[in-house]
Structure formats: structure tokens, C-alpha cells
Design a protein around this motif. Structure first.
Motif, PDB file in Angstrom:
ATOM      1  N   HIS A  97       0.817  -1.221   0.000  1.00 10.93           N
ATOM      2  CA  HIS A  97       0.000   0.000   0.000  1.00 10.93           C
ATOM      3  C   HIS A  97       0.853   1.274   0.000  1.00 10.93           C
ATOM      4  O   HIS A  97       0.364   2.340   0.344  1.00 10.93           O
ATOM      5  CB  HIS A  97      -0.982  -0.008   1.183  1.00 10.93           C
ATOM      6  CG  HIS A  97      -0.338   0.068   2.535  1.00 10.93           C
ATOM      7  ND1 HIS A  97      -0.876   0.802   3.570  1.00 10.93           N
ATOM      8  CD2 HIS A  97       0.799  -0.481   3.028  1.00 10.93           C
ATOM      9  CE1 HIS A  97      -0.098   0.680   4.646  1.00 10.93           C
ATOM     10  NE2 HIS A  97       0.922  -0.090   4.340  1.00 10.93           N
ATOM     11  N   HIS A  98       2.135   1.125  -0.337  1.00 11.86           N
ATOM     12  CA  HIS A  98       2.997   2.307  -0.473  1.00 11.86           C
ATOM     13  C   HIS A  98       3.022   2.693  -1.947  1.00 11.86           C
ATOM     14  O   HIS A  98       3.545   1.948  -2.766  1.00 11.86           O
ATOM     15  CB  HIS A  98       4.421   2.015  -0.004  1.00 11.86           C
ATOM     16  CG  HIS A  98       4.496   1.611   1.436  1.00 11.86           C
ATOM     17  ND1 HIS A  98       4.317   0.315   1.846  1.00 11.86           N
ATOM     18  CD2 HIS A  98       4.701   2.339   2.551  1.00 11.86           C
ATOM     19  CE1 HIS A  98       4.426   0.269   3.165  1.00 11.86           C
ATOM     20  NE2 HIS A  98       4.653   1.488   3.621  1.00 11.86           N
ATOM     21  N   ASP A 147      -1.163   0.279  11.821  1.00 12.97           N
ATOM     22  CA  ASP A 147      -0.855   1.144  10.671  1.00 12.97           C
ATOM     23  C   ASP A 147      -1.833   2.308  10.521  1.00 12.97           C
ATOM     24  O   ASP A 147      -1.579   3.234   9.768  1.00 12.97           O
ATOM     25  CB  ASP A 147      -0.847   0.324   9.364  1.00 12.97           C
ATOM     26  CG  ASP A 147       0.568   0.167   8.822  1.00 12.97           C
ATOM     27  OD1 ASP A 147       1.486   0.073   9.651  1.00 12.97           O
ATOM     28  OD2 ASP A 147       0.748   0.154   7.588  1.00 12.97           O
TER      29      ASP A 147
HETATM   30 MN   LIG Z   1       2.012  -1.053   6.242  1.00 12.13          MN
END
Ligand SMILES: [Mn+2]
Length: 429
Positions: A97-98, A147
């Protein structure tokens, strides 16, 4: 052989993502970096045996034919996987998810902007109807919560929240989750937090307030990011940065901030690190805390991205202008017809002042609806320059009873800013 790995400094999202992958790719082995976060280390102390994961240390990569990378997108963030990066025969699959800083060329990529990487994997597990034990549900929930700051960070999506609900349905133990997410401070962290409060400086960059502190710390002290987040909340600043130096010639930089004001990830990538809009970290080598702080400050100045100038969001003045000789009754119609709360009173091209809906009501009550508006115009209409930013406009608007601001360049009226114009800037409609 197929292996699954993740970033060094493994956090709960990274561990949860590796473990979720062992369900999606039966036969694949999770390989954990040698350096994992202290909370994760504590968790592994009693859970390692029931998870299909092995430590990187002592793990031989010779037989690897397929690599699944989770919660990471850069070879530098993995634990000694370089021999695989240069081997074209190895299949690479990414779940992450970056969105920025990608340098792993994967054959199959699942990269979407959600709060936690494990959310993507959980959605797939749910779709395939893969059973989850309460213990696994607990780990996955730790992943999402850690997160997303327990679903508080602006990076959270409804998809993360839906998976939280799914995990609770599947028996995630909230007491265990709380125990591992316990953010109370031990003595060493309390001492550092005290120093941060004492020694930090708050600098204003435009209208953005940024707290920065540079500290020498005892070597081996980790988990400093929560202190920076706490400091940011404590001081109510828009962003906070910690520059920490232990013993060696390198500085650890940690940043936390409001994503709409500063792109922390962008700043950290410029320093050779990584992160998201609201959080990130980097290591600067061969720099004293002072040098690192200077470097950071100049990047923050460039990285503050509240660039929206008033001229790009203002409305054309036409429907908000009334001629000074028009009667109050007519001005009142203009306000109600356009459903607005204020007008700018002008004599030809000169701005005389403002007129609010309350002024019209007052005039009507005292039977003076036929007098010209110039008799009621207030001189103190708030003015703003076309190059000013939205935050200045918002603070001026708080005192503007007409509900509009006159945008002036020198003496010339070039536009108006309405509350609606500003609303569109505050919310992402
Ligand atoms: Mn993460």
C-alpha cells in the motif's frame, strides 16, 4: 521454493501481511527480517511456532524461485535480498500500500492506497472464503490498528474499517490487541519525551506550524515514532519532526503530520528514507543533529504544499456587488435571490464596504428599506490578497459577518471569497 518477505523494522502490518500470504499461497514460507519492531518481537516470542514464518538469519535463498514482497516496494527495505533482485528468473509478486518510491519490478502487483497492507490480503482471503482462527484474526487486527492508529489516521479507508469488522466477527481478541498496542511509556521513553518537550522549537512556515527537536539519545532505544506523534498532538502543531542521534555518525529522522499540509513521505524520500503523506522516517549518515536539522528545515519549507492561492479558488465578484445608490430593499432581494449572506458595496470601481443580510433586516424593521445601501455599508469589509492562502482566508472569515471576503490587488477589487469556496478546500468533495 516460494518465499514471502517484508520490510526491515517489521511492524504488525508487515507481519500480519506475511502471515496472511501464507494462507493465500499454500506452500510458501514467510521469511522475517532480522530486525523487527520490539512489539512484534514480543508477539513472536509466544506466537512464532504457530505462524508459518522463519527468521532471515540462516535462511538459504538458493532454492528460491518465487518471491512475494508484502508491505514494501523497495529492495533497500528488504533484509539482504539483493541476490534475488538481480536474478531475472525469479518471479516477484507484490502486495503493498505504499504508492511512492517503488523500485521492485514485480510480475504481479497488488498495490492500492489503503490504510494497512493486510487489508488487501484480507479482502482476498474473504473472497476465497479462507477460514481465520481467532488467533490469526487478532494478529490481522493488530496489523490494521497499528498502521492506522486504530482507524484514526487520515489514510484509513472504508475498506480497512470493513476488514476490522470482519476480523471482530471472526473472533479477534480485543484484549490481546490492546495489550500489544499499549502505548504507555517506559522510563527511558518518558525521559526522551520530557526532553522533546523541553528542547523542541516550533517554527512557522507560512501558516503551518512545525515542531522540530534534535536530541542525542542512548543507543539501542527504539520505538521513537509514537513519541513524535504524541508530541505533535500535545503541542497541537501541524507537523512534528524528531532528529535523533545515538552513538554513531548517523541521525534517525522521524516525521508525523497532517497529510493535507505537509507531504512527510516526500520529505523523507528526499532524505533517502520513505513513508506516506502523514508519516515517514529516514536515516542521514555522516551528519550531526544540527546539520540534519538544517537539511530537514529546508526540505520542509519546500515540502509544505499548501500552495492553493486565493486567486485560484475565488469567485468572480459580479453577483456579490451592489451599487452604493441602490436601495436596501433591492439589495435585500439580491441577497435572497442569490442565496448569499453578504454583498460588497461599490461606487463605480471603488469598494466602499460590505453589507450583510442582518443590515437589510435592520433597515426593514426601522422602515428604512428605501434608503441607499451606502448609508448601511460597513467600512470594515475584510480584504485579502489574491496570492494569500486558504488558511488566512479561513481565519479572516471567522470575523466576517458578511460571509464574504473582498479579494483586492492594490485598490482594485478582483474577486470575492465565499464560505463555499473555502469549504471546497477543506473537504475533498
Ligand atoms: Mn504497512
Amino acid at each position: 521454493m516460494q518465499i514471502i518477505t517484508t520490510h526491515i523494522g517489521t511492524d504488525f502490518d508487515a507481519l500480519a501481511s506475511v502471515v496472511a500470504c501464507t494462507f493465500l499461497y499454500p506452500g510458501a514460507v514467510g521469511v522475517l527480517p532480522s530486525m523487527v519492531n520490539p512489539e512484534v518481537k514480543q508477539f513472536l516470542a509466544i506466537h512464532a511456532n504457530i505462524l508459518r514464518v522463519k527468521p532471515r538469519k540462516g535462511f538459504d535463498l538458493d532454492d528460491v524461485t518465487s518471491l512475494i514482497v508484502v508491505d514494501a516496494n523497495n529492495w533497500k527495505r528488504l533484509d539482504k535480498m539483493d541476490s534475488l533482485s538481480s536474478n531475472d528468473d525469479i518471479e516477484v509478486i507484490c502486495w503493498d500500500h505504499h504508492m511512492e518510491g517503488v523500485n521492485i519490478a514485480s510480475h504481479v502487483t497488488f498495490r492500492e492506497e489503503v490504510g494497512a497492507a493486510v487489508t488487501l490480503l484480507l479482502e482476498e482471503m474473504k473472497k476465497r472464503d479462507i477460514a481465520i482462527t481467532p488467533m490469526h484474526a487478532t494478529l490481522f487486527l493488530l496489523g490494521i490498528y497499528s498502521d492506522t492508529g486504530c482507524l484514526r489516521y487520515p489514510s484509513v479507508t472504508s475498506r480497512d474499517a470493513a476488514m476490522v469488522s470482519y476480523l471482530i466477527e471472526n473472533g479477534a481478541d480485543l484484549n490481546v490487541v490492546s495489550a500489544y498496542l499499549d502505548d504507555s511509556m517506559d522510563d527511558a521513553h518518558t525521559e526522551v519525551f520530557g526532553k522533546i518537550l523541553e528542547e523542541s522549537e516550533i517554527v512557522s512556515i507560512g501558516t503551518i506550524r512545525v515542531g522540530i527537536c534534535a536530541l542525542h539519545i542512548k543507543s539501542g532505544l527504539t520505538s521513537l515514532a509514537p513519541l513524535i506523534e504524541k508530541y505533535r498532538e500535545f503541542k497541537g502543531v501541524d507537523a512534528a519532526f524528531g532528529v535523533f542521534q545515538a552513538d554513531s555518525q548517523k541521525c534517525m529522522i522521524i516525521g508525523r503530520g497532517k497529510p493535507k499540509l505537509i507531504d512527510i513521505g516526500h520529505i523523507m524520500r528526499a532524505l533517502g528514507g520513505g513513508g506516506h503523506l502523514g508519516a515517514g522516517s529516514a536515516i542521514i549518515r555522516k551528519a550531526s543533529p544540527d546539520e540534519a536539522t538544517q537539511q530537514l528545515k529546508s526540505l520542509i519549507t519546500r515540502g509544505c504544499h499548501e500552495k492553493t492561492e486565493i486567486k485560484t479558488i475565488m469567485s468572480a465578484p459580479a453577483k456579490f456587488i451592489v451599487d452604493a445608490d441602490v436601495t436596501m430593499a433591492k439589495a435585500s432581494y439580491q441577497l435572497t435571490d442569490n442565496n448569499i449572506s453578504g454583498l460588497l458595496v461599490c461606487q463605480e470601481a471603488t469598494l466602499l464596504g460590505g453589507l450583510s443580510i442582518q443590515d437589510c433586516t435592520k433597515a426593514k424593521k426601522s422602515g428604512r428599506s428605501d434608503v441607499p445601501v451606502k448609508g448601511y455599508a460597513t467600512r470594515k469589509i475584510p480584504k485579502i490578497a489574491p496570492t494569500a492562502c486558504c488558511r488566512e482566508a479561513i481565519s479572516l472569515m471567522a470575523d466576517a459577518k458578511e460571509g464574504i471576503l473582498a479579494v483586492v490587488e492594490g485598490d482594485e477589487l478582483v474577486g470575492v471569497v465565499t464560505q463555499t469556496d473555502l469549504l471546497f478546500q477543506v473537504y475533498d468533495f
